[in-house]
Design a protein around this motif. Structure first.
Motif, PDB file in Angstrom:
ATOM      1  N   TRP A  49       0.821  -1.495   0.146  1.00 33.84           N
ATOM      2  CA  TRP A  49       0.166   0.117  -0.367  1.00 33.84           C
ATOM      3  C   TRP A  49       0.663   1.521   0.039  1.00 33.84           C
ATOM      4  CZ3 TRP A  49      -0.400   3.119   4.503  1.00 33.84           C
ATOM      5  CH2 TRP A  49       0.318   2.898   5.818  1.00 33.84           C
ATOM      6  N   GLU A  74      -5.434  -4.518  -8.995  1.00 32.14           N
ATOM      7  CA  GLU A  74      -6.729  -3.836  -8.654  1.00 32.14           C
ATOM      8  C   GLU A  74      -6.514  -3.819  -6.935  1.00 32.14           C
ATOM      9  OE1 GLU A  74      -9.316  -6.940  -7.745  1.00 32.14           O
ATOM     10  OE2 GLU A  74      -9.509  -7.160  -9.827  1.00 32.14           O
ATOM     11  N   THR A  76      -7.623  -1.359  -4.172  1.00 28.28           N
ATOM     12  CA  THR A  76      -8.848  -0.338  -2.655  1.00 28.28           C
ATOM     13  C   THR A  76      -8.422   0.865  -2.027  1.00 28.28           C
ATOM     14  OG1 THR A  76      -9.265  -2.731  -2.055  1.00 28.28           O
ATOM     15  CG2 THR A  76     -10.187  -1.206  -0.763  1.00 28.28           C
ATOM     16  N   ARG A 106      -4.048  -4.964  -4.485  1.00 27.03           N
ATOM     17  CA  ARG A 106      -3.990  -6.453  -4.795  1.00 27.03           C
ATOM     18  C   ARG A 106      -3.390  -7.112  -5.600  1.00 27.03           C
ATOM     19  NH1 ARG A 106     -10.429  -6.045  -4.462  1.00 27.03           N
ATOM     20  NH2 ARG A 106     -10.060  -4.581  -5.368  1.00 27.03           N
TER      21      ARG A 106
END
Length: 109
Positions: A49, A74, A76, A106
């Motif tokens: 992240w 992908e 988030t 991800r």
């Protein structure tokens, strides 16, 4: 949870106890508060992240995040995450919102 993950989570909690930290949305473990936009890895669940500063324009922020992620896969986004154990407040520590977004990737680990 597996024993090794439990041990890593306990160790992460001990390392960040009392200092400003954030919680990983993947596993809930304590992570140090990131000051820059470099790619980070959660000590407990190994999710990758990074931090992205917010400008106030949601559409422009999402475009910038999508451009930054590019072909990495992908992702988030957690907008304005909570920062825990920030010094100050009546009882000495408080929780406040961070004016940034955390982007969790991800499929990379």
């Amino acid at each position: 949870m597996r024993p090794l993950r439990i041990a890593r989570r306990v160790l992460a909690r001990a390392r960040n106890w009392g200092g400003p930290h954030v919680h990983c949305p993947g596993c809930g473990a304590d992570c140090p508060l990131p000051e820059d936009e470099a790619l980070k890895i959660c000590f407990t669940c190994r999710v990758q992240w990074f931090r992205h500063p917010l400008t106030g324009n949601h559409a422009a922020d999402m475009e910038a995040i999508e451009a930054k992620v590019g072909e990495l896969g992908e992702f988030t986004v957690v907008v304005r995450p909570l920062v825990v154990d920030v010094p100050g407040g009546v009882r000495g520590k408080k929780t406040e919102l961070l004016n940034a977004a955390f982007v969790y990737l991800r499929g990379l680990s």
